[in-house]
Motif scaffolding. Structure first.
Motif, short mmCIF file in Angstrom:
data_model
loop_
_atom_site.label_atom_id
_atom_site.label_comp_id
_atom_site.label_asym_id
_atom_site.label_seq_id
_atom_site.Cartn_x
_atom_site.Cartn_y
_atom_site.Cartn_z
N HIS A 17 73.69 19.53 -25.96
CA HIS A 17 74.18 18.16 -25.99
C HIS A 17 73.34 17.33 -26.97
O HIS A 17 72.11 17.40 -26.95
CB HIS A 17 74.12 17.54 -24.59
CG HIS A 17 74.85 16.25 -24.48
ND1 HIS A 17 74.34 15.06 -24.94
CD2 HIS A 17 76.08 15.95 -23.98
CE1 HIS A 17 75.21 14.08 -24.72
NE2 HIS A 17 76.27 14.59 -24.14
N ALA A 28 71.69 22.73 -30.87
CA ALA A 28 72.90 22.15 -31.47
C ALA A 28 72.97 22.45 -32.96
O ALA A 28 74.05 22.73 -33.50
CB ALA A 28 72.92 20.64 -31.23
N ALA A 41 75.98 24.71 -34.76
CA ALA A 41 76.75 24.16 -35.86
C ALA A 41 76.69 25.05 -37.10
O ALA A 41 77.68 25.19 -37.83
CB ALA A 41 76.24 22.76 -36.20
N PRO A 58 78.24 29.30 -35.52
CA PRO A 58 78.94 29.26 -34.23
C PRO A 58 79.35 30.63 -33.71
O PRO A 58 79.29 30.88 -32.50
CB PRO A 58 80.16 28.38 -34.52
CG PRO A 58 80.32 28.39 -36.00
CD PRO A 58 78.95 28.54 -36.55
N GLU A 91 85.74 26.59 -31.02
CA GLU A 91 85.44 25.36 -30.30
C GLU A 91 84.23 24.66 -30.90
O GLU A 91 84.14 23.43 -30.90
CB GLU A 91 85.18 25.66 -28.82
CG GLU A 91 86.37 26.26 -28.08
CD GLU A 91 86.00 26.66 -26.67
OE1 GLU A 91 85.00 26.14 -26.14
OE2 GLU A 91 86.72 27.49 -26.09
N ARG A 149 81.21 24.36 -29.78
CA ARG A 149 80.31 23.64 -28.88
C ARG A 149 80.04 24.47 -27.64
O ARG A 149 80.88 25.26 -27.20
CB ARG A 149 80.90 22.28 -28.48
CG ARG A 149 82.18 22.39 -27.67
CD ARG A 149 82.82 21.03 -27.43
NE ARG A 149 82.03 20.17 -26.58
CZ ARG A 149 82.14 20.12 -25.25
NH1 ARG A 149 83.00 20.90 -24.61
NH2 ARG A 149 81.39 19.29 -24.55
N ASP A 167 82.40 10.55 -25.61
CA ASP A 167 83.02 11.77 -26.12
C ASP A 167 84.35 11.96 -25.40
O ASP A 167 84.64 11.26 -24.42
CB ASP A 167 82.09 12.97 -25.90
CG ASP A 167 81.67 13.14 -24.46
OD1 ASP A 167 82.55 13.40 -23.61
OD2 ASP A 167 80.46 13.03 -24.15
N SER A 209 79.05 16.60 -21.38
CA SER A 209 79.61 15.30 -21.70
C SER A 209 78.61 14.22 -21.28
O SER A 209 77.73 14.47 -20.45
CB SER A 209 80.93 15.10 -20.96
OG SER A 209 81.38 13.76 -21.06
#
Length: 427
Positions: free
Chosen positions: A41, A61, A65, A68, A79, A81, A129, A295
């Motif tokens: 997150h 993260a 990115a 993936p 996705e 994430r 988000d 989230s």
């Protein structure tokens, strides 16, 4: 692939100074240590302990990115994430009353606020988000105290009746505020009308009837404590004691009265609550493992100086009275492996325990536990130590250590003794 990760606990004011450090065997920072985030997150992505192993990425993260497919596996690469966030949570005081939206509500709210030009960090923004945020909490302390979900109408009425009985014992009875409360509760949509009234009229400069009600309920809770000290029988001692503790932390807040409309629960170590979309809740005290969808969407409903959007909160809340939402473990044929699987595709929690003295494996004296992965995973060791091995590699995991596991490791074996919590996606 096993990738070592770590992080710095968030220093929210309600956090414990010692609980997380004591659990993990790490030096306390001297500040509140409220939440240790292990995930990707953007609010606090886990730090990669050896960036050279993942092309120089400093945190999870950044690596996801950049790569993936390697990090998430082929099935989830599109996705882009990690769908879950694993936390250790240590509350020395109450958190705000809050609820989380459904996926549809989050997506619509996020789009509307973007179209309105609200900055993502705006204090009056609701949706950071477009994702939902169901969550579970597993108690690690002997007791973990919480409020969650609306209690049945007859139970609410018994609390009001007890408040009236307490009011009659006061030197100067004042039943009028309780009359106002009952009048709102008696409406066709009583819980919704009451929460609306408390939050809308109970914040700001002219709080009127609500302020009087909050003040009176706090006084009556004090009277209950006094009478209980003289051996009087109180039907709702935990609820009224909670009123006193909330008043000390958030004097005058309408959430103090809202707490009496909610289930009051005291989890024992190992018990789990599952909080789906729309469930109003607040953690009061204790140490736990929290697992949620990744989230940051929170609709607050009291016990906070932060922004409360009453209209949006009322749309998100589920006012259906419900029992305490305990989550039972899924059936498992593997001793020492307990799986908690709520009805969402984002996450499941696996609790791994092993005792070398009690259950040696294959005559070696070293217990072994196996967990089949269907997606990426994060494991944190809270006691003892394990050799963790998958299809392509292995890693030593000791108390206080955490590791990110890529899906290509397949079935992962934990050889050793102690305790591990593993977050992953459902099969």
């Amino acid at each position: 692939m096993f990738v070592g990760i770590t992080n710095t606990p968030r220093d929210y004011a309600w956090g414990s100074h010692l609980a997380i450090a004591s659990l993990l065997g790490t030096p306390p920072s001297g500040k509140p240590e409220a939440e240790l985030w292990l995930g990707a997150h953007p609010g606090s992505p886990a730090v990669i302990t050896d960036p050279s192993a993942v092309g120089g990425a400093r945190h999870l993260a950044e690596w996801i990115a950049a790569e993936p497919e390697r990090a998430l596996g082929e099935a989830r690469a599109a996705e882009g994430r990690l769908p879950f966030l694993l936390k250790l949570l240590a509350a020395a005081g109450p958190l705000s009353l809050q609820a989380h939206p459904s996926t549809d509500r989050a997506r619509a709210g996020f789009d509307l606020e973007n179209e309105a030009g609200l900055a993502l960090d705006a204090p009056d923004r609701n949706y950071k988000d477009p994702f939902h945020k169901p969550e579970l909490i597993l108690a690690l302390s002997d007791r973990f105290e919480a409020l969650c979900g609306f209690r049945p109408a007859d139970s609410v009425q018994r609390i009001v009746d007890e408040l009236r009985a307490l009011d009659a014992t006061m030197d100067e009875p004042e039943p009028e505020p309780l009359d106002d409360l009952e009048r709102h509760l008696a409406g066709t949509d009583g819980l919704r009308d009451t929460v609306d009234w408390l939050l809308r009229d109970g914040r700001g400069e002219d709080t009127g009837e609500v302020a009087w009600l909050v003040e009176r309920v706090v006084a009556l809770a004090g009277q209950a404590a006094f009478l209980a000290g003289g051996s009087a029988e109180i039907e709702f001692p935990a609820e009224l004691a909670t009123v006193e503790s909330l008043a000390a932390a958030y004097p005058g807040d309408p959430g103090i009265v809202i707490s009496l409309l909610l289930n009051r629960v005291s989890l024992r170590r190992g018990e789990v609550l599952y909080l789906p979309a729309g469930n109003i809740h607040a953690y009061l005290s204790g140490l736990g493992v929290e697992l949620m969808a990744a989230s940051d969407n929170v609709l607050r409903g009291g016990l906070t100086p932060k922004h409360i959007d009453v209209d949006e909160l009322l749309e998100v809340l589920d006012f259906t009275p419900t029992p305490v939402p305990y989550l039972s473990p899924a059936s498992s044929s593997t001793p020492g492996v307990t799986v908690y699987q709520p009805d969402v595709p984002d996450f499941r929690l696996v609790h791994i325990e092993a005792d070398a003295a009690a259950d040696g494996s294959a005559g070696s004296g070293v217990p072994m536990r196996q967990v089949a992965l269907a997606g990426p995973a994060i494991a944190i060791c809270t006691a003892g130590g394990f050799l963790v091995a998958g299809a392509t590699s292995s890693v030593a995991l000791k108390r206080g250590g955490a590791v990110y596991i890529t899906p290509d490791e397949g079935t992962v074996t934990f050889a050793g003794a102690g305790e591990v919590f593993l977050a992953t996606t459902p099969a």
